[in-house]
Design a protein around this motif. Structure first.
Motif, PDB file in Angstrom:
ATOM      1  N   TYR B  13      19.058  40.185  35.695  1.00  0.00           N
ATOM      2  CA  TYR B  13      17.860  39.789  36.419  1.00  0.00           C
ATOM      3  C   TYR B  13      18.179  38.997  37.681  1.00  0.00           C
ATOM      4  O   TYR B  13      17.685  39.296  38.763  1.00  0.00           O
ATOM      5  CB  TYR B  13      16.973  38.975  35.481  1.00  0.00           C
ATOM      6  CG  TYR B  13      15.733  38.408  36.101  1.00  0.00           C
ATOM      7  CD1 TYR B  13      14.730  39.236  36.590  1.00  0.00           C
ATOM      8  CD2 TYR B  13      15.545  37.030  36.176  1.00  0.00           C
ATOM      9  CE1 TYR B  13      13.575  38.719  37.132  1.00  0.00           C
ATOM     10  CE2 TYR B  13      14.396  36.499  36.718  1.00  0.00           C
ATOM     11  CZ  TYR B  13      13.415  37.347  37.198  1.00  0.00           C
ATOM     12  OH  TYR B  13      12.285  36.816  37.735  1.00  0.00           O
ATOM     13  N   PHE B  14      19.048  37.988  37.548  1.00  0.00           N
ATOM     14  CA  PHE B  14      19.310  37.113  38.688  1.00  0.00           C
ATOM     15  C   PHE B  14      20.067  37.832  39.795  1.00  0.00           C
ATOM     16  O   PHE B  14      19.794  37.659  40.968  1.00  0.00           O
ATOM     17  CB  PHE B  14      20.049  35.851  38.235  1.00  0.00           C
ATOM     18  CG  PHE B  14      19.176  34.952  37.413  1.00  0.00           C
ATOM     19  CD1 PHE B  14      18.130  34.266  38.012  1.00  0.00           C
ATOM     20  CD2 PHE B  14      19.377  34.819  36.065  1.00  0.00           C
ATOM     21  CE1 PHE B  14      17.291  33.453  37.267  1.00  0.00           C
ATOM     22  CE2 PHE B  14      18.542  34.005  35.301  1.00  0.00           C
ATOM     23  CZ  PHE B  14      17.502  33.318  35.898  1.00  0.00           C
ATOM     24  N   LEU B 257      15.665  27.769  38.418  1.00  0.00           N
ATOM     25  CA  LEU B 257      16.077  28.687  37.343  1.00  0.00           C
ATOM     26  C   LEU B 257      15.001  28.802  36.272  1.00  0.00           C
ATOM     27  O   LEU B 257      14.693  29.892  35.791  1.00  0.00           O
ATOM     28  CB  LEU B 257      17.404  28.229  36.720  1.00  0.00           C
ATOM     29  CG  LEU B 257      18.625  28.332  37.635  1.00  0.00           C
ATOM     30  CD1 LEU B 257      19.858  27.799  36.934  1.00  0.00           C
ATOM     31  CD2 LEU B 257      18.852  29.775  38.069  1.00  0.00           C
ATOM     32  N   THR B 261      12.834  32.140  35.247  1.00  0.00           N
ATOM     33  CA  THR B 261      12.840  32.628  33.867  1.00  0.00           C
ATOM     34  C   THR B 261      11.423  32.748  33.324  1.00  0.00           C
ATOM     35  O   THR B 261      11.053  33.777  32.749  1.00  0.00           O
ATOM     36  CB  THR B 261      13.652  31.673  32.971  1.00  0.00           C
ATOM     37  OG1 THR B 261      14.883  31.388  33.641  1.00  0.00           O
ATOM     38  CG2 THR B 261      13.931  32.290  31.633  1.00  0.00           C
ATOM     39  N   LYS B 264       9.539  35.580  35.014  1.00  0.00           N
ATOM     40  CA  LYS B 264       9.977  36.899  34.558  1.00  0.00           C
ATOM     41  C   LYS B 264       9.270  37.276  33.253  1.00  0.00           C
ATOM     42  O   LYS B 264       8.818  38.390  33.071  1.00  0.00           O
ATOM     43  CB  LYS B 264      11.487  36.866  34.348  1.00  0.00           C
ATOM     44  CG  LYS B 264      12.043  38.203  33.943  1.00  0.00           C
ATOM     45  CD  LYS B 264      13.453  38.076  33.413  1.00  0.00           C
ATOM     46  CE  LYS B 264      13.903  39.426  32.908  1.00  0.00           C
ATOM     47  NZ  LYS B 264      14.728  39.366  31.754  1.00  0.00           N
ATOM     48  N   ARG B 265       9.185  36.283  32.350  1.00  0.00           N
ATOM     49  CA  ARG B 265       8.574  36.563  31.058  1.00  0.00           C
ATOM     50  C   ARG B 265       7.075  36.823  31.162  1.00  0.00           C
ATOM     51  O   ARG B 265       6.540  37.672  30.467  1.00  0.00           O
ATOM     52  CB  ARG B 265       8.781  35.377  30.113  1.00  0.00           C
ATOM     53  CG  ARG B 265      10.200  35.258  29.703  1.00  0.00           C
ATOM     54  CD  ARG B 265      10.317  34.293  28.584  1.00  0.00           C
ATOM     55  NE  ARG B 265      11.709  34.199  28.163  1.00  0.00           N
ATOM     56  CZ  ARG B 265      12.099  33.484  27.143  1.00  0.00           C
ATOM     57  NH1 ARG B 265      11.210  32.800  26.446  1.00  0.00           N
ATOM     58  NH2 ARG B 265      13.358  33.449  26.809  1.00  0.00           N
TER      59      ARG B 265
END
Lengths: 243, 274
Positions: B13-14, B257, B261, B264-265
């Motif tokens: 992802y990153f 970060l 995260t 994204k979820r």
């Protein structure tokens, strides 16, 4: 053996509809405390599978709410499938009603730039194309004016023109052949045929069965999110007309 | 074939996001330019207009605290640049954070039609506010020199504060943007929290007038460290401790970060809801 350009395998898509009242944090907190779940899960697409090979034009037909637009969004990567797999090889140009996403405060020119770049072009490449796009849409005189001074038809024409000047492998067309007056419609249909001929594969959604008949090489018929029939254009259209 | 989309593929992802942001650099710069153009074009005073707000706020705070409460800084430095530095940095934080949060919600029309990472809107909004902050620094230079103080040799290090602030506001905005899209009253609550944060940051008061407990609370507010560092590197006002530096770098990294995260979820769930 070459891989299909678009591959959709057993795709399900579920929508969560938030119950009317739970649009505020306060209500959501109250219903969470009471243990009420106001979300309703709706199945928009169930078990859809098909492939589009190089050179094919797939038309998706069905009544309103059959899941046609949802399926296009899955292929355009805008929505992720709930389960199943979507594979697309190459760049995708969505010819959805772009006009709706335009910023009314910006000029036509700035909107062309912004959407061209959104679709993956470099700014310099788009800047070179602005004049051509404006001329094609018949908006050369108005192109420096803010979009709020445009008529609905002019915005729609601009939307079509921006999408139509995009060179991509996969073309996704959602009911935009009905834009503008008769003359512009003829022009856009011709342009569309060019694009289809130049691209790898096309997916087309239309309520106009004549358009489907003249452009599609195969047809997918959806009803309430389910795949009713997939096959040759005439075969599916005949069945659809009888239903 | 150059680009293949496979919805079932597990990608890093990153790494993917970094590549994507680089690919979208034209889009980000276009969005930033558009943002700045709209802001500066709409008012007759143009550029000056955006400076009037922080200047007036600082003027009011300066009058109230210097002339009514007779506030003095412990090290004897002037109050005016102290307040202006605080107001400029807090304006940067507030506006970058709010506009980045709203940018994703207001970009939904586009995001539902064209495949583009929603992050680019947040990055663009935050970056355009950093440009405003840099313009504000010119006003700060003028005020600092007017009161007879000098600019520090370390002033270029302000760029570190800007980078950390960008990372912090983008990270925070990724978390709140989901709230903004889902709940229409979430903005009111965020505005209240921002107001509280403003008072918990030593913008218009020196930290040494506080009692032990309050001073501890204020020091735990990461923005206090950002502000201490900014004032120290820009005009050698006050001091910046090692704790401040560590706190600034760690909060900005962790929040970014965490924001990525969480975003994204929740994003795929949120975009399907629309």
């Amino acid at each position: 053996m070459t891989n299909p350009v678009i591959e959709v395998q057993n795709v399900d898509l579920e929508y969560v509809i938030r119950h009317g009242r739970a649009t505020s944090l306060k209500e959501a907190a109250i219903s969470a405390m009471k243990g009420i779940n106001l979300d309703i899960t709706v199945s928009a697409l169930t078990d859809i599978s098909f492939t589009v090979e190089r050179g094919e034009v797939l038309a998706i037909i069905g009544h309103n709410g059959a899941g046609k637009s949802s399926l296009l969004k899955l292929i355009a990567r805008v929505l992720p499938p709930t389960s199943g797999v979507v594979k697309v090889s190459g760049s995708v140009a969505p010819m959805l009603e772009l006009g709706a996403g335009f910023n009314t405060e910006l000029s036509g020119e700035e909107n062309i730039l912004l959407f061209g770049v959104l679709l993956g072009n470099r700014t310099t490449a788009m800047r070179a194309k602005v004049g051509e796009i404006a001329e094609w849409a018949g908006l050369t005189e108005q192109i420096k004016l803010p979009l709020r001074t445009y008529s609905t038809g002019m915005v729609a024409r601009l939307g079509f023109a921006v999408a139509a000047f995009q060179r991509s492998d996969v073309l996704i067309v959602d009911e935009i052949l009905g834009v503008g007056d008769a003359e512009f419609r003829e022009k856009s249909k011709a342009r569309m045929k060019d694009l289809i001929a130049g691209g790898e594969a096309t997916i087309l959604v239309s309520h106009d069965l004549n358009t489907v008949e003249s452009l599609a090489t195969k047809v997918l018929w959806l009803d309430h999110g389910k795949q009713v029939m997939l096959g040759g254009t005439m075969e599916v259209l005949d069945a659809y007309r009888k239903a | 074939m150059s680009n293949i989309y496979d919805s079932s593929a597990r990608t890093n992802y990153f790494k993917e996001l970094t590549t994507n942001l680089w690919d979208q650099r034209d889009l980000i710069s276009l969005l930033v330019k558009r943002d700045l153009a709209v802001r500066y074009k709409r008012s007759v005073l143009g550029l000056l207009w955006t400076l009037i707000n922080p200047l007036l706020t600082s003027l009011i705070l300066w009058m109230v605290f210097v002339h009514i409460f007779k506030a003095r800084l412990a090290d004897g430095s002037q109050f005016a640049p102290y307040v202006l530095a605080g107001v400029l940095l807090m304006t940067f934080f507030n506006q970058a954070f709010m506009q980045a949060s709203e940018s994703i919600a207001s970009g939904m029309g586009i995001l539902q039609k064209v495949y583009v990472r929603p992050h680019v809107f947040a990055f663009a909004a935050a970056i355009s506010n950093s440009v405003n902050f840099i313009l504000g620094l010119f006003a700060l230079v003028v005020v600092t020199i007017m009161v007879g103080e000098g600019i520090s040799l370390f002033a270029p290090l302000t760029v570190l504060v800007i980078l950390c602030m960008l990372s912090l506001t983008i990270g925070l905005s990724l978390m709140t943007s989901i709230l903004f899209i889902r709940f229409n009253d979430s903005k009111n609550i965020i505005v209240l929290i921002l107001q509280l944060l403003f008072y918990l940051t030593p913008v218009f008061y020196p930290k040494d007038i506080l009692n032990e407990t309050v001073r501890l609370i204020v020091s735990l507010n990461p923005l206090s460290s950002y502000l201490d560092i900014f004032r120290f590197v820009f005009a050698s006002t006050g001091k910046a401790t090692l704790f401040d530096w560590v706190y600034m770098f760690s909060t900005s990294t962790i929040v970014l970060l965490l924001g990525l995260t969480i975003f994204k979820r929740s994003w795929s769930k949120t975009v399907v809801m629309m």
